[in-house]
Design an enzyme around this catalytic site. Structure first.
Site, PDB file in Angstrom:
ATOM      1  N   HIS A 199       0.813  -1.210   0.000  1.00  0.00           N
ATOM      2  CA  HIS A 199       0.000   0.000   0.000  1.00  0.00           C
ATOM      3  C   HIS A 199       0.854   1.271   0.000  1.00  0.00           C
ATOM      4  O   HIS A 199       0.658   2.180  -0.805  1.00  0.00           O
ATOM      5  CB  HIS A 199      -0.934  -0.013   1.222  1.00  0.00           C
ATOM      6  N   ARG A 250      -8.351   3.171  -8.611  1.00  0.00           N
ATOM      7  CA  ARG A 250      -8.701   2.399  -7.415  1.00  0.00           C
ATOM      8  C   ARG A 250      -9.673   3.227  -6.580  1.00  0.00           C
ATOM      9  O   ARG A 250      -9.333   4.335  -6.178  1.00  0.00           O
ATOM     10  CB  ARG A 250      -7.439   2.117  -6.581  1.00  0.00           C
ATOM     11  N   ARG A 282     -11.958   0.647 -11.117  1.00  0.00           N
ATOM     12  CA  ARG A 282     -11.996  -0.706 -10.578  1.00  0.00           C
ATOM     13  C   ARG A 282     -12.924  -0.718  -9.367  1.00  0.00           C
ATOM     14  O   ARG A 282     -12.760   0.102  -8.454  1.00  0.00           O
ATOM     15  CB  ARG A 282     -10.593  -1.141 -10.146  1.00  0.00           C
ATOM     16  N   ASP A 341      -0.706  -9.012  -7.913  1.00  0.00           N
ATOM     17  CA  ASP A 341      -1.331 -10.230  -7.386  1.00  0.00           C
ATOM     18  C   ASP A 341      -0.953 -11.456  -8.207  1.00  0.00           C
ATOM     19  O   ASP A 341      -0.770 -12.540  -7.661  1.00  0.00           O
ATOM     20  CB  ASP A 341      -2.862 -10.061  -7.344  1.00  0.00           C
ATOM     21  N   GLU A 375      -5.410 -11.478 -12.541  1.00  0.00           N
ATOM     22  CA  GLU A 375      -4.454 -11.479 -11.428  1.00  0.00           C
ATOM     23  C   GLU A 375      -4.511 -12.748 -10.598  1.00  0.00           C
ATOM     24  O   GLU A 375      -3.803 -12.894  -9.618  1.00  0.00           O
ATOM     25  CB  GLU A 375      -4.617 -10.222 -10.551  1.00  0.00           C
ATOM     26  N   GLY A 385      -3.106  -7.671 -13.433  1.00  0.00           N
ATOM     27  CA  GLY A 385      -2.713  -7.183 -12.103  1.00  0.00           C
ATOM     28  C   GLY A 385      -1.448  -7.939 -11.729  1.00  0.00           C
ATOM     29  O   GLY A 385      -1.494  -8.960 -11.048  1.00  0.00           O
ATOM     30  N   SER A 386      -0.337  -7.428 -12.192  1.00  0.00           N
ATOM     31  CA  SER A 386       0.911  -8.197 -12.047  1.00  0.00           C
ATOM     32  C   SER A 386       1.342  -8.322 -10.585  1.00  0.00           C
ATOM     33  O   SER A 386       2.106  -9.222 -10.242  1.00  0.00           O
ATOM     34  CB  SER A 386       2.026  -7.565 -12.883  1.00  0.00           C
ATOM     35  N   CYS A 442      -1.938  -3.112 -15.221  1.00  0.00           N
ATOM     36  CA  CYS A 442      -2.000  -1.992 -14.285  1.00  0.00           C
ATOM     37  C   CYS A 442      -1.234  -2.263 -12.999  1.00  0.00           C
ATOM     38  O   CYS A 442      -1.301  -1.493 -12.050  1.00  0.00           O
ATOM     39  CB  CYS A 442      -3.446  -1.627 -13.982  1.00  0.00           C
TER      40      CYS A 442
HETATM   41  C1  PEP Z   1      -2.348  -5.799  -9.027  1.00  0.00           C
HETATM   42  O1  PEP Z   1      -2.628  -6.731  -8.272  1.00  0.00           O
HETATM   43  O2  PEP Z   1      -1.396  -5.809  -9.828  1.00  0.00           O
HETATM   44  C2  PEP Z   1      -3.146  -4.571  -8.988  1.00  0.00           C
HETATM   45  C3  PEP Z   1      -2.966  -3.593  -9.847  1.00  0.00           C
HETATM   46  O3  PEP Z   1      -4.066  -4.437  -7.979  1.00  0.00           O
HETATM   47  P1  PEP Z   1      -3.707  -4.115  -6.449  1.00  0.00           P
HETATM   48  O4  PEP Z   1      -2.263  -3.757  -6.383  1.00  0.00           O
HETATM   49  O5  PEP Z   1      -4.605  -2.997  -6.041  1.00  0.00           O
HETATM   50  O6  PEP Z   1      -4.037  -5.406  -5.774  1.00  0.00           O
HETATM   51 MG    MG Z   2      -4.562  -6.738  -7.359  1.00  0.00          MG
END
Ligand code: PEP
Ligand code: MG
Length: 786
Positions: free
Chosen positions: A414, A508, A556, A681, A657, A678-679, A732
């Site tokens: 985060h 987000r 999202r 995850d 992801e 979602g690279s 993303c």
């Molecule tokens: C990800 O998982 O790459 C993604 C963009 O989502 P988040 O980082 O919010 O899980």
């Molecule tokens: Mg993610």
């Protein structure tokens, strides 16, 4: 010596920038402005000569220097500085200044009162006389007394300012640097206080884009400290410098103001009454008047300025508009590097190392905070925020920070994501920042290298200017692969909208939920305030969509985990405990569950409101953490019931992801218009490495690395299958914002768009252009990989 050199008092209109040795830098600057016809609150300087006269004629000069020599020399311990300071300061404060000096100060104060028409409140401020020397010797010790009234009080405070030349820290600095105490003098400014109705700062260029054709004014109710300290989000007005037309206005909710208590004269912080909270803190004529003055000041100094101003509550327009201070503005320096970093030259010791998560170098004071409540009490604008790990509810305080350092987390945590978006240098995964760094101490965070130094140090080379700085006026190539930008904090769009991106590839909404709404959606539903959720969510999304229309914004739907949802107001009631929230009730599984379904409907209604009521058809949506096709089908049904049906101008994307998305890409492709990888995850789940933990990467960083061949193979497969089924692919996650070779891989695989953090939009566009050209060349000459 001329008469001026021997004056005890010099009025602001008698001095200019050449008079620093007589009246100090601050007073000289006020004089310069006054002379240029700028309305500065009237006042005078008690000159350095007056101070000199005081210490020599009373015979205390010898005593002062002797005391310091005797106590400090030989020992040079913190205790000795304190003892010397105590003795010298009480000597100064107990010594009656020469009759002539007292008379001069009192007379000047009375004259000031006559001029204003009443016994005025004044600010009494130390003003350093020999900038380089004195700045080091003052080292943040310049004392200021606000709301002083009455001639005896003014004299008393002037003496106190004089004695502040001998704080322990000031003595220490002079000793350290080998400056003679005898060489440092001090002047004191006495200036009418404006009883501020509103106040703030003004930049004579756009401090974010560097656009010199604009003036940006930040304003809030009451005294300017609330704007400068960041305790409120100020209103912001953008004025066209040429025409003085107000071209943008953003009115914020201003909850507190600092005002002068009419009875005691003290400055107090009070709540802003509800009816004024969302009202503009400046009238249009005040805005234009300020901008006019900004132009004049810039023309006078010949360079862009950073100006403090205030509007008096008792005077009629235009006499109520005052300029308090002006200094040269260096583009971008405002956010990235505080002035002291350039000023001092020591090389500090490395005290901490971690992962560089958001680039930049920043020097400032650390605030170690272990909870968001503590952050709300202690973190001030420009502090280095040091904590274990941040959460979405930390965002308001993260935004104030000059840099962020955390114990935990990898580069997709985060703190890393938010700092990159906010353009704040950040180091994560240090292990023990909260133990090593001390509240109140100064450090330099070099987030390019992932290193924290003791003290504030000078940048050795050109440094890492924020990358969004360069673009605006420069050539930006066209690319076949679209470049999107990630954005979660809606108002940041105002800073970034001029960047060359093709849309927002990931918005987000968790930021809106944590910072704008604050309550758990189920709690709002239960207390009959569901519409509040819809409205605030719609407002946040619309702000972005409107600013970049017709470029698309891919919103999202929420992807909090249970531990994060629980932190929203009222959240405990609705959020079960999970041992592994990362693998738990998140994403689409939530939307279709009876426990969250109604809340998901509110998210849908917000999207519908933005699209239908506000007409912003450039808003699309994206589903996070999708595990199975049947859950997507169910989710799409709910969306349809809420009036969100896939169509030509309403696209629904699925985040890729979870590995199942890759294995069954052909099946998922039937349910959506596009994938967005979602690279963060996906890497976590392919390699089985918790993205928030530093334990494995500290054994070997390759344990969490998006460039791992298994991850690359999955992505290559996904793009190929998606394209076979006529579905687009974007990305993303953080990887393309960090690794150029990863971006090259994606482009070579034929990805349709790449969504990156604001700080790398321009360089990504350039990089992609060069890769695309390379691919064409390779094709033309028959070589290469494609
Ligand atoms: C990800 O998982 O790459 C993604 C963009 O989502 P988040 O980082 O919010 O899980
Ligand atoms: Mg993610």
């Amino acid at each position: 010596m001329s008469g001026k050199d021997r004056a005890l008092i010099l009025w602001f209109d008698e001095v200019g920038s050449g008079d620093t040795p007589l009246v100090g830098g601050k007073n000289a600057n006020l004089g310069e402005l006054t002379k240029a016809g700028i309305p500065v609150p009237p006042g005078f300087a008690v000159t350095a000569y007056a101070y000199k006269k005081f210490i020599t004629e009373t015979g205390i000069a010898e005593k002062i220097y002797k005391t310091i020599r005797e106590i400090v020399r030989g020992r040079r311990s913190p205790k000795s500085y304190e003892e010397a300071s105590r003795k010298v300061r009480s000597l100064i404060e107990a010594t009656e200044p020469p009759e002539e000096v007292v008379k001069a100060i009192k007379e000047a104060y009375r004259k000031l009162c006559d001029r204003v028409g009443e016994e005025v409140f004044v600010a009494v401020r130390s003003s350093a006389t020999a900038e380089d020397l004195a700045e080091a010797s003052f080292a943040g010790q310049q004392e200021t007394y606000l709301n002083v009234k009455g001639e005896d009080e003014v004299v008393k405070k002037v003496v106190k300012c004089w004695s502040s030349l001998f704080t322990p820290r000031a003595i220490f600095y002079r000793e350290q640097k080998g400056f003679r105490h005898e060489d440092v003098l001090i002047s004191v400014g006495v200036q009418m206080m404006v009883d501020a109705k509103s106040a703030g700062v003004m930049f004579t260029l756009n401090p974010v884009t560097g656009d010199r054709s604009q003036i940006v004014i930040e304003s809030s109710w009451g005294l300017g400290e609330s704007v400068v300290s960041g305790s409120v989000t100020p209103d912001e007005f953008v004025v066209d410098k040429e025409t003085l037309r107000i071209i943008e206005r953003r009115i914020s909710e201003k909850t507190v103001e600092r005002i002068r208590d009419p009875k005691t004269g003290e400055t107090v912080e009070v709540e802003v009454p509800p009816e004024r909270r969302r009202a503009p803190s400046l009238t249009d004529e005040e805005i234009v008047k300020l901008a006019e003055l900004g132009k004049l000041i810039e023309a006078h100094y010949g360079s862009p300025q950073d100006i403090e101003w205030a509007i008096d509550r008792n005077l009629p327009f235009p006499d109520n508009v005052f300029i308090l201070q002006s200094r040269p503005e260096t583009v971008w320096s405002v956010r990235k590097t505080e002035k002291p970093a350039e000023r001092r030259g020591e090389v500090g010791r490395v005290v901490l190392k971690g992962l560089p998560a958001s680039p930049g170098v920043y020097g400032g004071v650390a605030k170690v905070v272990m909870s968001v409540e503590e952050a709300s009490r202690t973190v001030k604008k420009g502090d280095i925020l040091v904590t274990k790990m941040t959460n979405p509810d930390w965002v308001p305080y993260m935004r104030l920070a000059g840099a962020i350092v955390t114990d935990e987390g990898g580069i997709t945590c985060h703190a890393a994501i938010v700092s990159r978006e906010l353009g704040i240098p950040c180091i994560v995964g240090t292990g023990n920042a909260t133990k090593i760094l001390k509240t109140g101490s100064e450090y330099t965070v070099d987030a390019r290298a992932g290193v924290v130094y003791e003290g504030i140090i000078t940048e050795s080379s050109g440094g890492d200017e924020p990358k969004e700085a360069a673009p605006v006026a420069e050539y930006v190539p066209v690319t076949a692969t679209k470049v999107y930008m990630n954005l979660g904090v809606p108002e940041k769009i105002d800073d970034y909208k001029h960047l060359p991106f093709d849309g927002i590839g990931l918005m987000r909404v968790e930021f809106i939920m944590a910072s704008y709404i604050g309550d758990h959606p189920n709690h709002l539903i239960e207390t009959g305030r569901a519409q509040e959720f819809v409205d605030k969510m719609a407002e946040g999304i619309a702000r972005v969509a409107r600013a970049i229309y017709p470029r698309p914004v891919v919103v999202r739907f929420s992807d909090f985990k249970t531990n994060e949802y629980r932190k929203l107001r009222g959240g405990e009631k609705y959020e079960p405990h999970e041992d592994n929230p990362m693998l738990g009730w998140r994403g689409v599984s939530r939307y279709i569950s009876p426990q969250y379904r109604d809340a998901f409907r509110l998210e849908c209604r917000a999207i519908k409101k933005v699209r239908d009521e506000y007409g912003l058809k450039n808003v699309w949506v994206m589903l996070p953490f999708v595990r199975t096709t049947w859950e997507v089908e169910e989710c799409l049904k709910i969306m349809e019931e809420e009036g969100l049906k896939r169509g030509r101008d309403f696209k629904v994307w699925i985040m890729a992801e979870v590995p199942s998305n890759v294995f069954l890409a052909d099946e998922f492709a039937k349910l959506c218009d596009g994938f967005s990888i979602g690279s963060n995850d996906l890497t976590q789940l392919i390699l089985g490495t918790d993205r928030d933990s530093q334990i494995l990467p500290s054994i070997d960083p390759r344990y969490f690395d998006e460039r791992d061949p298994a991850v690359l193979r999955a992505i290559e497969h996904l793009i190929e299958v998606a394209h076979r089924h006529g579905v687009t692919v974007s990305i993303c996650g953080q990887a393309p914002s960090v690794y150029p070779e990863f971006t090259e891989f994606l482009v070579r695989c034929g990805i349709d768009s790449v969504s990156v953090n604001p700080d790398v939009v321009v360089q990504t566009r350039r990089l992609i252009a060069s890769i695309e050209r390379k691919i064409l060349l390779e094709k033309a000459i028959g070589g290469g990989k494609t």
